[in-house]
Motif scaffolding. Structure first.
Motif, PDB file in Angstrom:
ATOM      1  N   GLU A 262      89.389   1.201  13.871  1.00 23.45           N
ATOM      2  CA  GLU A 262      88.612   1.280  12.632  1.00 23.45           C
ATOM      3  C   GLU A 262      87.423   2.230  12.724  1.00 23.45           C
ATOM      4  OE1 GLU A 262      87.555  -2.697  11.607  1.00 23.45           O
ATOM      5  OE2 GLU A 262      89.596  -3.227  10.984  1.00 23.45           O
ATOM      6  N   ARG A 263      86.985   2.517  13.955  1.00 22.65           N
ATOM      7  CA  ARG A 263      85.865   3.429  14.140  1.00 22.65           C
ATOM      8  C   ARG A 263      86.154   4.380  15.286  1.00 22.65           C
ATOM      9  NH1 ARG A 263      80.229   0.297  14.689  1.00 22.65           N
ATOM     10  NH2 ARG A 263      79.473   2.449  14.535  1.00 22.65           N
ATOM     11  N   VAL A 264      85.643   5.599  15.158  1.00 20.53           N
ATOM     12  CA  VAL A 264      85.850   6.601  16.205  1.00 20.53           C
ATOM     13  C   VAL A 264      84.592   7.440  16.383  1.00 20.53           C
ATOM     14  CG1 VAL A 264      87.051   8.745  16.791  1.00 20.53           C
ATOM     15  CG2 VAL A 264      88.353   6.808  15.993  1.00 20.53           C
ATOM     16  N   TYR A 265      84.178   7.581  17.648  1.00 18.67           N
ATOM     17  CA  TYR A 265      83.129   8.547  18.005  1.00 18.67           C
ATOM     18  C   TYR A 265      83.845   9.767  18.585  1.00 18.67           C
ATOM     19  CZ  TYR A 265      79.764   4.628  17.864  1.00 18.67           C
ATOM     20  OH  TYR A 265      78.987   3.559  17.486  1.00 18.67           O
ATOM     21  N   LEU A 266      83.638  10.918  17.977  1.00 13.69           N
ATOM     22  CA  LEU A 266      84.318  12.119  18.444  1.00 13.69           C
ATOM     23  C   LEU A 266      83.710  12.705  19.708  1.00 13.69           C
ATOM     24  CD1 LEU A 266      84.900  13.988  15.049  1.00 13.69           C
ATOM     25  CD2 LEU A 266      86.445  12.431  16.260  1.00 13.69           C
ATOM     26  N   HIS A 267      82.439  12.384  19.980  1.00  9.45           N
ATOM     27  CA  HIS A 267      81.743  13.036  21.094  1.00  9.45           C
ATOM     28  C   HIS A 267      81.120  12.029  22.065  1.00  9.45           C
ATOM     29  CE1 HIS A 267      82.508  16.643  18.873  1.00  9.45           C
ATOM     30  NE2 HIS A 267      81.745  16.285  17.873  1.00  9.45           N
ATOM     31  N   SER A 268      81.836  10.952  22.337  1.00 10.90           N
ATOM     32  CA  SER A 268      81.352   9.962  23.299  1.00 10.90           C
ATOM     33  C   SER A 268      82.515   9.168  23.864  1.00 10.90           C
ATOM     34  CB  SER A 268      80.364   9.001  22.624  1.00 10.90           C
ATOM     35  OG  SER A 268      79.960   7.990  23.530  1.00 10.90           O
ATOM     36  N   VAL A 269      82.377   8.753  25.131  1.00  9.91           N
ATOM     37  CA  VAL A 269      83.390   7.876  25.731  1.00  9.91           C
ATOM     38  C   VAL A 269      82.963   6.415  25.638  1.00  9.91           C
ATOM     39  CG1 VAL A 269      84.162   9.647  27.348  1.00  9.91           C
ATOM     40  CG2 VAL A 269      82.416   8.008  28.062  1.00  9.91           C
ATOM     41  N   PHE A 270      81.814   6.156  25.036  1.00 17.22           N
ATOM     42  CA  PHE A 270      81.300   4.796  24.940  1.00 17.22           C
ATOM     43  C   PHE A 270      81.406   4.266  23.514  1.00 17.22           C
ATOM     44  CE2 PHE A 270      78.852   6.923  28.336  1.00 17.22           C
ATOM     45  CZ  PHE A 270      79.326   6.170  29.409  1.00 17.22           C
ATOM     46  N   GLY A 271      81.395   2.959  23.380  1.00 20.03           N
ATOM     47  CA  GLY A 271      81.432   2.340  22.065  1.00 20.03           C
ATOM     48  C   GLY A 271      82.814   2.410  21.450  1.00 20.03           C
ATOM     49  N   TYR A 272      83.080   3.473  20.716  1.00 18.88           N
ATOM     50  CA  TYR A 272      84.358   3.648  20.024  1.00 18.88           C
ATOM     51  C   TYR A 272      84.924   5.040  20.311  1.00 18.88           C
ATOM     52  CZ  TYR A 272      82.461  -0.364  17.513  1.00 18.88           C
ATOM     53  OH  TYR A 272      81.922  -1.595  17.203  1.00 18.88           O
ATOM     54  N   PRO A 273      85.358   5.273  21.537  1.00 19.33           N
ATOM     55  CA  PRO A 273      85.861   6.616  21.885  1.00 19.33           C
ATOM     56  C   PRO A 273      87.144   6.949  21.137  1.00 19.33           C
ATOM     57  CG  PRO A 273      86.404   5.058  23.622  1.00 19.33           C
ATOM     58  CD  PRO A 273      85.507   4.326  22.667  1.00 19.33           C
ATOM     59  N   HIS A 274      87.427   8.223  21.051  1.00 14.82           N
ATOM     60  CA  HIS A 274      88.665   8.694  20.433  1.00 14.82           C
ATOM     61  C   HIS A 274      89.853   8.088  21.173  1.00 14.82           C
ATOM     62  CE1 HIS A 274      91.760  11.375  18.910  1.00 14.82           C
ATOM     63  NE2 HIS A 274      90.891  11.929  18.075  1.00 14.82           N
ATOM     64  N   THR A 275      90.867   7.659  20.444  1.00 14.24           N
ATOM     65  CA  THR A 275      92.065   7.114  21.084  1.00 14.24           C
ATOM     66  C   THR A 275      92.788   8.216  21.851  1.00 14.24           C
ATOM     67  OG1 THR A 275      93.381   7.519  19.093  1.00 14.24           O
ATOM     68  CG2 THR A 275      92.358   5.349  19.321  1.00 14.24           C
ATOM     69  N   SER A 336      83.395  23.346  24.440  1.00 15.39           N
ATOM     70  CA  SER A 336      82.699  23.180  23.167  1.00 15.39           C
ATOM     71  C   SER A 336      81.218  22.846  23.385  1.00 15.39           C
ATOM     72  CB  SER A 336      83.342  22.053  22.354  1.00 15.39           C
ATOM     73  OG  SER A 336      82.528  21.666  21.263  1.00 15.39           O
ATOM     74  N   PRO A 337      80.331  23.356  22.551  1.00 17.83           N
ATOM     75  CA  PRO A 337      78.906  22.999  22.671  1.00 17.83           C
ATOM     76  C   PRO A 337      78.644  21.521  22.359  1.00 17.83           C
ATOM     77  CG  PRO A 337      79.297  24.323  20.705  1.00 17.83           C
ATOM     78  CD  PRO A 337      80.557  24.366  21.504  1.00 17.83           C
ATOM     79  N   LYS A 338      79.605  20.859  21.746  1.00 13.20           N
ATOM     80  CA  LYS A 338      79.456  19.437  21.435  1.00 13.20           C
ATOM     81  C   LYS A 338      80.156  18.526  22.456  1.00 13.20           C
ATOM     82  CE  LYS A 338      78.544  19.343  16.473  1.00 13.20           C
ATOM     83  NZ  LYS A 338      78.045  20.713  16.341  1.00 13.20           N
ATOM     84  N   PHE A 339      80.608  19.093  23.548  1.00 15.28           N
ATOM     85  CA  PHE A 339      81.319  18.319  24.558  1.00 15.28           C
ATOM     86  C   PHE A 339      80.516  17.092  24.997  1.00 15.28           C
ATOM     87  CE2 PHE A 339      81.837  17.798  29.283  1.00 15.28           C
ATOM     88  CZ  PHE A 339      83.052  17.129  29.231  1.00 15.28           C
ATOM     89  N   LEU A 340      81.009  15.907  24.643  1.00 13.71           N
ATOM     90  CA  LEU A 340      80.388  14.624  25.000  1.00 13.71           C
ATOM     91  C   LEU A 340      78.866  14.658  24.812  1.00 13.71           C
ATOM     92  CD1 LEU A 340      82.434  13.621  28.186  1.00 13.71           C
ATOM     93  CD2 LEU A 340      82.858  13.006  25.808  1.00 13.71           C
TER      94      LEU A 340
END
Length: 461
Positions: A262-275, A336-340
Motif C-alpha cells: 500500500e505504500r512505497v518509498y522510492l529512495h529508502s530501504v527502510f519503512g516501505y522499500p520498493h518491492t 542517480s543523484p537520488k540514490f537512497l
C-alpha cells in the motif's frame, strides 16, 4: 502458425520454472556469459533465423553454454528509442515457448532448456522462429525481422562488447532528466508472471530494477501500446520528497499488487522499500551491527559480510515482497543523484564487491571512495568494523561512542566452541517443535528441530 515447432508456444507457459532435475542444458547465467539486444536497422532480411555455434542437438546434457540473442528489426514507424522497449519483451516472449526458461535481461540473461523439450526435437532455431512470429504479433509496426542466436564463445564475447556499448548509450541519455522535471511516472508489470504482486515504479531518477528500462523507454512503450504492461502514473501530491513517496504511486501500487503493498518509498530501504521482483541487478541490504548499507550485485559469487551470497539474499526479498532493510535495484540507479537519498546515499554505504564499486566509482563522492570496503578488505562484520574505523567512515558517527566502545570490548570477550565442521557443531537449541516468524504473515514450524553452531558468542549486557 507454429506447426513446424515441436513444442507448444503460448502465454500459458509464461512463468514455467525449469529446475536442475529436469534441465537439459543451461544457457548463459551466472556461470557463463550472455546478452540480448534488439536493434532497429534500415534493411533487414525478413524471416532470417541463424544459429552460430552448437545447436541443442550437439550439446551435452547438464552442461552450461554461452548464449546470445540478436534481433534486428525494420519498419517505417520504428524509432531507435523503441529498441529497449521491444528488447525487454524478449523475457516474456521467450517464456511462451514450452520447455524454455528465460530470466533477467541485457547481459544478465539466464536460460534453461528442459529435457522434455530436447526429447521432442526442440532446437534453438525453433526459438528464433517463434520469436520472429511473436514479435510481429506484439508489434505490428515491425515490417521485417531477423533473429541470430549465438552459442559459440568467441561470437558471444564479441557480441557482448557491442551490446554493452549500446546499453551505455541508452543509460547515459536518461541521466539528463530528474524526477522534478516531469509530471508523469510509469509503472511496469512485466515481471508479474514470476512475481505476481510486484509493481516496478520507473522515474527519471529511478530506472527499473532490471536495469533495462528507463523513463524514456517507458514513455515510448506507453505511446506505442497504452494497454500493455507499462502504464502511466500521474505524479500527483508528494507525500515525502526525501523518501520519494507519492500519493498516486501508492494508489497505483496498491491497485496493481492486489492490495499486498500500500505504500512505497522510492529512495529508502527502510519503512516501505520498493518491492523486488527477481530480475533486479543488485540488492541493497541493511547491516544492523554497523547501521550501514551493503550492496551486492548478481555477478558476485562470494559471500557478503552477513555470511550469505547474492542468491540467498535475492531469495529472501524477491517475488514481489516488501522486506524492510532489503531492496532490489538496478546498477543505473546507483548512478542517480537520488540514490537512497533518504538513507544518506553513499555516506551510508559501507560494503560492495570490488567489480561493482569500480563500475560506479565516478558516481561515488571522491571523499568516500576509499572508505567503502569490498570483499578484498572485509568478509565479516568484524573485518568491516575495523576497516570503517581505520578509514573513519562517516557511518560511525551515527552510533553513540559508548556503543562502539562496547562492541570493541565484546570482541575481546568472545568464547569460542571447540572447532568442528558445521555438521558436527554444538547443539544450541533442540526442540520437538520450533516456530519461526517469516515475511508475508506466514510462520515456519520446524518439527524435531536441532540447531547447531560452530561458534557461541556470549555478550555482556
Amino acid at each position: 502458425m507454429f506447426e513446424d515447432i515441436p513444442v507448444d508456444v503460448s502465454p500459458m507457459h509464461e512463468g514455467e520454472r525449469i529446475r536442475s532435475a529436469n534441465m537439459f542444458v543451461e544457457l548463459a547465467g551466472p556461470k557463463s556469459i550472455g546478452a540480448e539486444l534488439v536493434q532497429v536497422k534500415d534493411n533487414v532480411e525478413d524471416g532470417k533465423v541463424e544459429v552460430i555455434g552448437p545447436e541443442l542437438s550437439e550439446m551435452e546434457q547438464g552442461q552450461i553454454y554461452p548464449f546470445a540473442i540478436n534481433v534486428e528489426i525494420a519498419g517505417s514507424e520504428l524509432e531507435e528509442e523503441l529498441e529497449s522497449v521491444i528488447e525487454r519483451r524478449l523475457h516474456e516472449l521467450c517464456n511462451y515457448v514450452q520447455g524454455f526458461m528465460h530470466l533477467n535481461q541485457r547481459d544478465q540473461i539466464w536460460c534453461r532448456v528442459s529435457t522434455e523439450a530436447r526429447d521432442s526435437g526442440f532446437l534453438l532455431e525453433h526459438l528464433g522462429k517463434a520469436l520472429s512470429v511473436l514479435f510481429r504479433e506484439e508489434f505490428p509496426i515491425i515490417e521485417s525481422i531477423s533473429v541470430t542466436i549465438m552459442t559459440e564463445e568467441d561470437a558471444v564475447k564479441e557480441f557482448l562488447e557491442t551490446a554493452r556499448e549500446k546499453y551505455e548509450i541508452r543509460d547515459s541519455r536518461a541521466r539528463e532528466l530528474s524526477d522534478e522535471d516531469v509530471d508523469v511516472f510509469y509503472g511496469c508489470l512485466m515481471c508479474q508472471s514470476f512475481a505476481p504482486t510486484h509493481v516496478c515504479i520507473v522515474t527519471p531518477d529511478r530506472t527499473a530494477l532490471c536495469g533495462a528500462i528507463n523513463w524514456f523507454d517507458c514513455r515510448a512503450a506507453y505511446k506505442m501500446d497504452p494497454d500493455g504492461p507499462i502504464f502511466e502514473i500521474q505524479k500527483g501530491d508528494v507525500l515525502d520528497p526525501e523518501r520519494g513517496e507519492y500519493e498516486n504511486v501508492n494508489a497505483a501500487v496498491a491497485e496493481n499488487s492486489q492490495g499486498t503493498t500500500e505504500r512505497v518509498y522510492l529512495h529508502s530501504v527502510f519503512g516501505y522499500p520498493h518491492t523486488s521482483c527477481g530480475c533486479f541487478e543488485a540488492v541493497a541490504f541493511y547491516i544492523p551491527e554497523l547501521d550501514g548499507i551493503g550492496i551486492v550485485n548478481r555477478n558476485f559469487r562470494g559471500e557478503t559480510p552477513l555470511g550469505i551470497p547474492f542468491s540467498a539474499m535475492a531469495g529472501q526479498c524477491s517475488g514481489g515482497k516488501q522486506v524492510e532493510g532489503f531492496s532490489g535495484l538496478s546498477l543505473e540507479y546507483m548512478r542517480s543523484p537520488k540514490f537512497l537519498q533518504a538513507d544518506g546515499g553513499y555516506s551510508r554505504v559501507i560494503w560492495m564487491p570490488r567489480e561493482l564499486k569500480e563500475s560506479v566509482i565516478e558516481f561515488i563522492p571522491e571523499e568516500l571512495r576509499d572508505k567503502i570496503a569490498t570483499e578484498e578488505e572485509a568478509t565479516s562484520i568484524k573485518d568491516l568494523r575495523r576497516f570503517l574505523k581505520d578509514k573513519e567512515h562517516p557511518v560511525l558517527k551515527r552510533a553513540p561512542a559508548e556503543a562502539v566502545e562496547e562492541e570493541e570490548a565484546v570482541e575481546e570477550e568472545e568464547i569460542y566452541a571447540e572447532e568442528a565442521p558445521i555438521t558436527e557443531g554444538i547443539p544450541v537449541i533442540a526442540s520437538p517443535e520450533l516456530s519461526l516468524p517469516a515475511a508475508g504473515g506466514f510462520r515456519i514450524i520446524l518439527k524435531n528441530a536441532k540447531i547447531y553452531a560452530e561458534k557461541i558468542i556470549i555478550k555482556r549486557k
